[in-house]
Design a protein around this motif. Sequence first.
Motif, PDB file in Angstrom:
ATOM      1  N   GLU A   3       0.835  -1.205   0.000  1.00 12.71           N
ATOM      2  CA  GLU A   3       0.000   0.000   0.000  1.00 12.71           C
ATOM      3  C   GLU A   3       0.868   1.253   0.000  1.00 12.71           C
ATOM      4  OE1 GLU A   3      -3.431   2.351  -0.108  1.00 12.71           O
ATOM      5  OE2 GLU A   3      -3.240   0.198  -0.447  1.00 12.71           O
ATOM      6  N   ILE A   4       0.555   2.153  -0.915  1.00  9.32           N
ATOM      7  CA  ILE A   4       1.211   3.454  -0.969  1.00  9.32           C
ATOM      8  C   ILE A   4       0.482   4.366  -0.001  1.00  9.32           C
ATOM      9  CG2 ILE A   4       1.720   5.436  -2.440  1.00  9.32           C
ATOM     10  CD1 ILE A   4       1.505   3.281  -4.795  1.00  9.32           C
ATOM     11  N   ASN A   5       1.208   4.841   1.000  1.00  9.42           N
ATOM     12  CA  ASN A   5       0.634   5.741   1.998  1.00  9.42           C
ATOM     13  C   ASN A   5       1.170   7.136   1.704  1.00  9.42           C
ATOM     14  OD1 ASN A   5      -0.606   3.566   3.563  1.00  9.42           O
ATOM     15  ND2 ASN A   5       1.495   2.994   4.017  1.00  9.42           N
ATOM     16  N   LEU A   6       0.402   7.890   0.926  1.00 12.61           N
ATOM     17  CA  LEU A   6       0.852   9.208   0.507  1.00 12.61           C
ATOM     18  C   LEU A   6       1.305  10.033   1.697  1.00 12.61           C
ATOM     19  CD1 LEU A   6      -1.876   9.977  -2.161  1.00 12.61           C
ATOM     20  CD2 LEU A   6       0.485   9.246  -2.553  1.00 12.61           C
ATOM     21  N   LYS A   7       2.401  10.761   1.526  1.00  7.78           N
ATOM     22  CA  LYS A   7       3.014  11.617   2.537  1.00  7.78           C
ATOM     23  C   LYS A   7       3.704  10.836   3.649  1.00  7.78           C
ATOM     24  CE  LYS A   7      -0.401  15.258   1.773  1.00  7.78           C
ATOM     25  NZ  LYS A   7      -1.333  16.192   2.383  1.00  7.78           N
ATOM     26  N   ASP A  11       4.121   0.484   2.181  1.00 11.35           N
ATOM     27  CA  ASP A  11       4.189  -0.744   2.950  1.00 11.35           C
ATOM     28  C   ASP A  11       4.588  -0.379   4.380  1.00 11.35           C
ATOM     29  OD1 ASP A  11       3.945  -3.570   3.084  1.00 11.35           O
ATOM     30  OD2 ASP A  11       6.078  -3.851   2.740  1.00 11.35           O
ATOM     31  N   SER A  12       5.624  -0.980   4.915  1.00 10.96           N
ATOM     32  CA  SER A  12       6.077  -0.675   6.278  1.00 10.96           C
ATOM     33  C   SER A  12       7.107   0.439   6.310  1.00 10.96           C
ATOM     34  CB  SER A  12       6.688  -1.921   6.920  1.00 10.96           C
ATOM     35  OG  SER A  12       5.764  -2.978   6.893  1.00 10.96           O
ATOM     36  N   LYS A  48      11.051  -4.514  -6.090  1.00 12.08           N
ATOM     37  CA  LYS A  48      11.085  -3.489  -7.133  1.00 12.08           C
ATOM     38  C   LYS A  48      11.027  -2.089  -6.506  1.00 12.08           C
ATOM     39  CE  LYS A  48       9.297  -6.210 -11.020  1.00 12.08           C
ATOM     40  NZ  LYS A  48       9.925  -7.402 -10.626  1.00 12.08           N
ATOM     41  N   LEU A  49      11.937  -1.871  -5.565  1.00 17.18           N
ATOM     42  CA  LEU A  49      12.008  -0.616  -4.823  1.00 17.18           C
ATOM     43  C   LEU A  49      13.371   0.037  -4.995  1.00 17.18           C
ATOM     44  CD1 LEU A  49      10.475  -1.452  -1.319  1.00 17.18           C
ATOM     45  CD2 LEU A  49       9.533   0.117  -3.007  1.00 17.18           C
ATOM     46  N   ARG A  50      13.349   1.347  -5.176  1.00 19.73           N
ATOM     47  CA  ARG A  50      14.562   2.169  -5.122  1.00 19.73           C
ATOM     48  C   ARG A  50      14.323   3.191  -4.016  1.00 19.73           C
ATOM     49  NH1 ARG A  50      18.142   5.679  -9.282  1.00 19.73           N
ATOM     50  NH2 ARG A  50      18.568   7.336  -7.793  1.00 19.73           N
ATOM     51  N   LEU A  51      15.182   3.172  -2.995  1.00 19.32           N
ATOM     52  CA  LEU A  51      15.026   4.033  -1.828  1.00 19.32           C
ATOM     53  C   LEU A  51      16.165   5.028  -1.785  1.00 19.32           C
ATOM     54  CD1 LEU A  51      14.239   1.224   0.782  1.00 19.32           C
ATOM     55  CD2 LEU A  51      12.641   2.433  -0.713  1.00 19.32           C
ATOM     56  N   THR A  52      15.842   6.295  -1.541  1.00 22.31           N
ATOM     57  CA  THR A  52      16.863   7.336  -1.453  1.00 22.31           C
ATOM     58  C   THR A  52      16.925   7.868  -0.024  1.00 22.31           C
ATOM     59  OG1 THR A  52      16.484   7.965  -3.757  1.00 22.31           O
ATOM     60  CG2 THR A  52      17.639   9.564  -2.366  1.00 22.31           C
ATOM     61  N   PHE A  53      18.136   7.789   0.541  1.00 21.58           N
ATOM     62  CA  PHE A  53      18.410   8.332   1.865  1.00 21.58           C
ATOM     63  C   PHE A  53      19.194   9.622   1.654  1.00 21.58           C
ATOM     64  CE2 PHE A  53      18.003   3.772   2.202  1.00 21.58           C
ATOM     65  CZ  PHE A  53      17.188   3.599   3.309  1.00 21.58           C
ATOM     66  N   PRO A  69       4.274  -4.611  -9.117  1.00 22.71           N
ATOM     67  CA  PRO A  69       2.872  -4.786  -9.551  1.00 22.71           C
ATOM     68  C   PRO A  69       1.893  -4.925  -8.391  1.00 22.71           C
ATOM     69  CG  PRO A  69       4.183  -6.738 -10.060  1.00 22.71           C
ATOM     70  CD  PRO A  69       5.133  -5.704  -9.550  1.00 22.71           C
ATOM     71  N   GLU A  70       2.413  -5.145  -7.170  1.00 25.74           N
ATOM     72  CA  GLU A  70       1.548  -5.245  -5.992  1.00 25.74           C
ATOM     73  C   GLU A  70       1.255  -3.880  -5.357  1.00 25.74           C
ATOM     74  OE1 GLU A  70       0.055  -8.171  -5.048  1.00 25.74           O
ATOM     75  OE2 GLU A  70       0.943  -8.804  -6.942  1.00 25.74           O
ATOM     76  N   ASN A  71       1.813  -2.809  -5.901  1.00 24.30           N
ATOM     77  CA  ASN A  71       1.540  -1.469  -5.369  1.00 24.30           C
ATOM     78  C   ASN A  71       0.048  -1.169  -5.454  1.00 24.30           C
ATOM     79  OD1 ASN A  71       4.207  -0.729  -4.833  1.00 24.30           O
ATOM     80  ND2 ASN A  71       4.507   0.117  -6.870  1.00 24.30           N
ATOM     81  N   THR A  72      -0.498  -0.675  -4.347  1.00 23.99           N
ATOM     82  CA  THR A  72      -1.896  -0.245  -4.365  1.00 23.99           C
ATOM     83  C   THR A  72      -1.968   1.177  -3.819  1.00 23.99           C
ATOM     84  OG1 THR A  72      -2.295  -1.208  -2.177  1.00 23.99           O
ATOM     85  CG2 THR A  72      -2.872  -2.566  -4.087  1.00 23.99           C
ATOM     86  N   LEU A  73      -2.929   1.918  -4.318  1.00 22.08           N
ATOM     87  CA  LEU A  73      -3.196   3.274  -3.872  1.00 22.08           C
ATOM     88  C   LEU A  73      -4.693   3.356  -3.635  1.00 22.08           C
ATOM     89  CD1 LEU A  73      -2.108   6.144  -3.387  1.00 22.08           C
ATOM     90  CD2 LEU A  73      -2.438   6.587  -5.822  1.00 22.08           C
ATOM     91  N   PHE A  74      -5.098   3.658  -2.423  1.00 19.25           N
ATOM     92  CA  PHE A  74      -6.519   3.636  -2.034  1.00 19.25           C
ATOM     93  C   PHE A  74      -7.142   2.273  -2.385  1.00 19.25           C
ATOM     94  CE2 PHE A  74      -5.606   8.185  -2.803  1.00 19.25           C
ATOM     95  CZ  PHE A  74      -5.808   8.649  -1.518  1.00 19.25           C
ATOM     96  N   ASN A  75      -6.395   1.207  -2.068  1.00 18.86           N
ATOM     97  CA  ASN A  75      -6.824  -0.186  -2.272  1.00 18.86           C
ATOM     98  C   ASN A  75      -7.042  -0.573  -3.724  1.00 18.86           C
ATOM     99  OD1 ASN A  75      -6.794  -0.932   0.517  1.00 18.86           O
ATOM    100  ND2 ASN A  75      -8.656   0.286   0.768  1.00 18.86           N
ATOM    101  N   LYS A  76      -6.452   0.178  -4.668  1.00 17.04           N
ATOM    102  CA  LYS A  76      -6.536  -0.179  -6.089  1.00 17.04           C
ATOM    103  C   LYS A  76      -5.130  -0.420  -6.608  1.00 17.04           C
ATOM    104  CE  LYS A  76     -10.490   2.762  -7.290  1.00 17.04           C
ATOM    105  NZ  LYS A  76     -10.820   3.364  -6.008  1.00 17.04           N
ATOM    106  N   LYS A  77      -4.952  -1.535  -7.335  1.00 13.96           N
ATOM    107  CA  LYS A  77      -3.663  -1.760  -7.985  1.00 13.96           C
ATOM    108  C   LYS A  77      -3.490  -0.696  -9.056  1.00 13.96           C
ATOM    109  CE  LYS A  77      -2.775  -6.532  -6.991  1.00 13.96           C
ATOM    110  NZ  LYS A  77      -2.245  -7.793  -7.454  1.00 13.96           N
ATOM    111  N   ILE A  78      -2.251  -0.216  -9.228  1.00 11.04           N
ATOM    112  CA  ILE A  78      -2.068   0.865 -10.193  1.00 11.04           C
ATOM    113  C   ILE A  78      -1.039   0.562 -11.279  1.00 11.04           C
ATOM    114  CG2 ILE A  78      -2.854   2.684  -8.643  1.00 11.04           C
ATOM    115  CD1 ILE A  78       0.059   3.376  -8.143  1.00 11.04           C
ATOM    116  N   ILE A  79      -0.045  -0.279 -11.001  1.00 18.67           N
ATOM    117  CA  ILE A  79       0.946  -0.601 -12.033  1.00 18.67           C
ATOM    118  C   ILE A  79       0.248  -1.400 -13.137  1.00 18.67           C
ATOM    119  CG2 ILE A  79       3.104  -1.831 -12.548  1.00 18.67           C
ATOM    120  CD1 ILE A  79       3.566   0.660 -10.816  1.00 18.67           C
TER     121      ILE A  79
END
Length: 142
Positions: A3-7, A11-12, A48-53, A69-79
């Motif tokens: 799950e994409i948690n905007l702001k 995920d975790s 499939k993550l790229r993280l920037t510190f 492909p498992e990314n979801t935004l507001f419970n909808k898959k988007i990729i």
Amino acid sequence: MMEINLKNGIDSLLFGMKQKDVEQLYGLPNKKFKDEDDNQIYLYNDKKLRLTFYADEDFKLGYIISSNPENTLFNKKIIGENVIKIKNQLPFKSWEIEDFDSTENHFNESNWLILQSEYEEIIRIEIGAIIKDNDEFDWKFK
């Protein structure tokens, strides 16, 4: 499901985490390197993550790019979904569009969200930590 948690993060993962916090969740990255600004980049192939510190923020997690492909935004898959359809389903309507030959970036500044599309299909998302009015990041990890 991731799950994409905007702001906040994905995920975790929470914006403001340090590298050791992320490693406790996901283990060591498949690849790590520094970008031209000396930021530390972690790549997790299976997620499939790229993280920037950010180097100038004491190496806190500040930016996430994902094509999972498992990314979801507001419970909808988007990729893999149609970018226009997804944008019309989202509760915010302000978008800037940048065109790069076959790809487009659809950017919503208030949520620091980029939906990158190719042939009108979302191929990856980018989210960043929000900068508050006082020009400081709104870190979510305490």
